[in-house]
Design a protein around this motif. Structure first.
Motif, PDB file in Angstrom:
ATOM      1  N   GLU A   1       0.834  -1.417  -0.097  1.00  0.00           N
ATOM      2  CA  GLU A   1       0.007  -0.109  -0.130  1.00  0.00           C
ATOM      3  C   GLU A   1       0.970   1.027   0.175  1.00  0.00           C
ATOM      4  OE1 GLU A   1      -2.614  -0.310   3.520  1.00  0.00           O
ATOM      5  OE2 GLU A   1      -3.838  -2.009   2.216  1.00  0.00           O
ATOM      6  N   LEU A   2       0.840   2.007  -1.347  1.00  0.00           N
ATOM      7  CA  LEU A   2       1.695   2.944  -1.279  1.00  0.00           C
ATOM      8  C   LEU A   2       1.215   4.369  -0.618  1.00  0.00           C
ATOM      9  CD1 LEU A   2       2.972   2.665  -5.126  1.00  0.00           C
ATOM     10  CD2 LEU A   2       3.970   1.822  -2.780  1.00  0.00           C
ATOM     11  N   PHE A   3      -0.055   4.424  -0.616  1.00  0.00           N
ATOM     12  CA  PHE A   3      -0.727   5.671   0.067  1.00  0.00           C
ATOM     13  C   PHE A   3      -1.772   5.328   0.968  1.00  0.00           C
ATOM     14  CE2 PHE A   3       0.289   6.612  -4.297  1.00  0.00           C
ATOM     15  CZ  PHE A   3       1.308   7.506  -4.099  1.00  0.00           C
ATOM     16  N   GLU A   4      -1.937   6.106   2.023  1.00  0.00           N
ATOM     17  CA  GLU A   4      -2.950   5.728   2.954  1.00  0.00           C
ATOM     18  C   GLU A   4      -4.378   6.731   2.451  1.00  0.00           C
ATOM     19  OE1 GLU A   4      -4.183   6.988   7.838  1.00  0.00           O
ATOM     20  OE2 GLU A   4      -2.044   7.182   7.145  1.00  0.00           O
ATOM     21  N   VAL A   5      -5.505   5.946   2.638  1.00  0.00           N
ATOM     22  CA  VAL A   5      -6.720   6.266   1.982  1.00  0.00           C
ATOM     23  C   VAL A   5      -7.499   6.862   3.269  1.00  0.00           C
ATOM     24  CG1 VAL A   5      -8.922   5.871   0.841  1.00  0.00           C
ATOM     25  CG2 VAL A   5      -6.662   4.799   0.303  1.00  0.00           C
ATOM     26  N   PRO A   6      -7.680   8.202   3.417  1.00  0.00           N
ATOM     27  CA  PRO A   6      -8.155   8.661   4.782  1.00  0.00           C
ATOM     28  C   PRO A   6      -9.744   8.173   4.503  1.00  0.00           C
ATOM     29  CG  PRO A   6      -7.874  10.347   2.790  1.00  0.00           C
ATOM     30  CD  PRO A   6      -7.194   9.127   2.386  1.00  0.00           C
TER      31      PRO A   6
END
Length: 376
Positions: free
Chosen positions: A26-31
């Protein structure tokens, strides 16, 4: 920005090219999306938690519509005033039945001629139109809203009841004037009245040999749209329901006073004083719709239907309702479709509504697909 995107593509493409199935990092955290609609499930962890909250919300809903002030239900005393066959496809009857001791409702009832008994049935609710049930029957105005005609041809028994201030019961002051209603029932609400009457329309369906009482749906547009979820939340005999362009809600609505205006059609007269003080009722529409779960519900709306910021809130509201369906392992019973066609029942909306009804009210083999047989 270009360098970042190029690096991302170089990282992902080798995985896709080699067909590897390993989990990608997972490259980015999804808010998490937070909104005022989160109060629906706040503190809810289990189905038992939800059932306790649901009981509270159901009582708040009944209090909102002032259900305790409805009159005693009279015997139906069903009468047929007209009986015709339409295109050799279905029989259409103009019927009436008692809804109060001194008041009768009229409706069109459609029964397919080749109906496979017992058949699924639909309560089809009209919008704010003087002769609404005639429009639902396809006799006047916009054929996009001729649900009775469309659905009878699809094998459904359909009842299209009139709204209590339209058709055969237009008040002396004009259609959709509720002043006389509130003189007669000062403690009730117009929403309570039409919801109660639409529930009686289900009683009518359940008297028919042609109808499977366990496969009853409801649908409608505009006034009939929110009338649909008011009915489905009120009467658990509704197994599948679809609201098309069913107005707005209380919160995030700059015109909220319209739900308790002081003229013409007054939905909830008792809450006017509170609304003018900017006091919201103790229940909102996401909580009313959630009462339908786990039974099937579909919402269709236009992002450009009315006040746009308010309609945009509808998406956040519906996403929160989805959580209630997921909590009850019934996610496949819920859906919503959002479009840019304004206040309409366009072709694709009708197909979604009718297909949704087929999926939830007809046997599985009706909607099942199959492979093409190989040519010899």
């Amino acid at each position: 920005m270009k360098t970042c995107c190029a690096a991302f593509l170089l990282f992902v493409l080798p995985i896709v090219a080699h067909g590897q199935n390993r989990k990608q990092p997972e490259l980015f955290e999804v808010p998490e999306i937070r909104s005022s609609w989160d109060d629906l499930t706040e503190g809810i962890q289990t189905t038992e938690d939800w059932q306790k909250r649901r009981a509270v919300l159901k009582q708040r809903y009944l209090d909102l519509i002032r259900d305790q002030h409805k009159p005693e239900k009279p015997p139906l005393d069903l009468k047929v005033h007209e009986d015709v066959v339409v295109d050799g496809a279905y029989r259409r009857k103009l019927i009436s039945y008692a809804v109060e001791s001194d008041e009768r409702a009229h409706a069109y009832l459609g029964i397919p001629l080749d109906v496979e008994m017992p058949a699924p049935a639909i309560v089809a609710l009209h919008g704010t139109y003087k002769y609404g049930k005639k429009r639902v029957a396809g006799l006047i105005d916009n054929p996009d809203k001729a649900y009775l005609d469309h659905l009878c041809r699809r094998g459904y028994v359909v009842i299209a009841p009139e709204h209590f201030v339209s058709g055969h019961r237009i008040p002396p002051e004009g259609p959709y004037q509720t002043a006389d209603f509130y003189k007669k029932h000062p403690n009730w609400t117009a929403v309570g009245k039409f919801t109660y009457e639409h529930s009686i329309a289900i009683d009518v369906l359940q008297t028919l040999d042609e109808v499977d009482g366990d496969r009853i749906g409801a649908l409608g547009h505009s006034l009939g749209g929110h009338g649909t979820f008011f009915l489905a939340a009120y009467d658990e005999r509704v197994r599948a329901s679809a609201c098309n362009c069913g107005a707005s809600f209380f919160r995030h609505n700059p015109r909220v006073e319209g739900w308790s205006r002081n003229h013409w059609y007054v939905y909830f007269k008792p809450i006017r004083e509170g609304l003018l003080k900017k006091e919201m009722p103790p229940i909102d529409f996401h909580e009313i719709i959630a009462l339908i779960a786990p039974r099937a519900f579909l919402d269709l709306s236009g992002l450009n239907d009315g006040h746009r910021p308010t309609q945009h809130q509808r998406l956040l509201m519906l996403m929160k309702v989805m959580e209630v369906y997921e909590l009850q392992d019934a996610a496949d019973n819920f859906g919503f479709y959002v479009h840019g066609r304004g206040h309409s029942v366009a072709h694709e909306s009708r197909q979604l509504i009718y297909g949704f009804m087929d999926s939830h009210l007809k046997p599985p083999e009706v909607t099942k697909t199959k492979l093409v047989e190989a040519a010899e």
